[in-house]
Design an enzyme around this catalytic site. Sequence first.
Site, PDB file in Angstrom:
ATOM      1  N   GLY A  43       4.695 -12.375   8.026  1.00  9.57           N
ATOM      2  CA  GLY A  43       3.735 -13.180   6.452  1.00  9.57           C
ATOM      3  C   GLY A  43       3.562 -14.559   7.115  1.00  9.57           C
ATOM      4  O   GLY A  43       4.588 -14.719   8.664  1.00  9.57           O
ATOM      5  N   GLU A  59      -1.606 -11.919  11.061  1.00 11.58           N
ATOM      6  CA  GLU A  59      -0.180 -12.349  11.268  1.00 11.58           C
ATOM      7  C   GLU A  59       0.814 -11.081  11.519  1.00 11.58           C
ATOM      8  O   GLU A  59       2.435 -11.199  12.182  1.00 11.58           O
ATOM      9  CB  GLU A  59       0.527 -12.675   8.786  1.00 11.58           C
ATOM     10  CG  GLU A  59       0.055 -14.497   9.617  1.00 11.58           C
ATOM     11  CD  GLU A  59       0.916 -15.712  10.032  1.00 11.58           C
ATOM     12  OE1 GLU A  59       2.377 -14.960  10.594  1.00 11.58           O
ATOM     13  OE2 GLU A  59       1.133 -16.612  10.286  1.00 11.58           O
ATOM     14  N   GLU A 109      13.587 -10.932  15.346  1.00  8.88           N
ATOM     15  CA  GLU A 109      13.468  -9.106  15.592  1.00  8.88           C
ATOM     16  C   GLU A 109      11.999  -8.544  14.116  1.00  8.88           C
ATOM     17  O   GLU A 109      12.005  -9.008  13.215  1.00  8.88           O
ATOM     18  CB  GLU A 109      14.822  -8.522  15.059  1.00  8.88           C
ATOM     19  CG  GLU A 109      14.958  -6.976  15.449  1.00  8.88           C
ATOM     20  CD  GLU A 109      16.646  -6.859  15.255  1.00  8.88           C
ATOM     21  OE1 GLU A 109      16.581  -5.757  15.366  1.00  8.88           O
ATOM     22  OE2 GLU A 109      17.180  -7.464  14.246  1.00  8.88           O
TER      23      GLU A 109
END
Length: 140
Positions: A43, A59, A109
């Site tokens: 986000g 996003e 990641e």
Amino acid sequence: MAFTPKTPFLTTDGIIEVYENDSFNGIVLIERKNEPRGLALPGGFVDVGECVEDALIREMKEETNLDVQIDKLLGVYSDPGRDSRFHTASVVYVAKATGEPKGGDDAKEAKLYALNEIPMDKLVFDHAKIVEDYLLSRED
């Protein structure tokens, strides 16, 4: 002199459900590059002039490299203490995607987690509460 209201920062977070051949494989969590470090839902901030739904899609692509399709609104999370840096209000959506997540932008990641393997104690902000609400919504 113009009045400038002080309001919370507007953010959006996504619970990305990943499917392969119509089979649900889990949700995506990211390992944050920046403080606070830990696992989080992907986000970020809504830009001025951008609608929240477009910000979510942007996003999700930036942080997971996945193209998402918004399924539903999960809720709005606005507790003033949800982010230790400053007051944020987040609009949280459930979205669907296919493919393998890959971290990018603020995400060191991005990884897929089966629902029974989510490390709730490692989630930052109020994301454990958001994931709990999501899991409850799946039972309805």
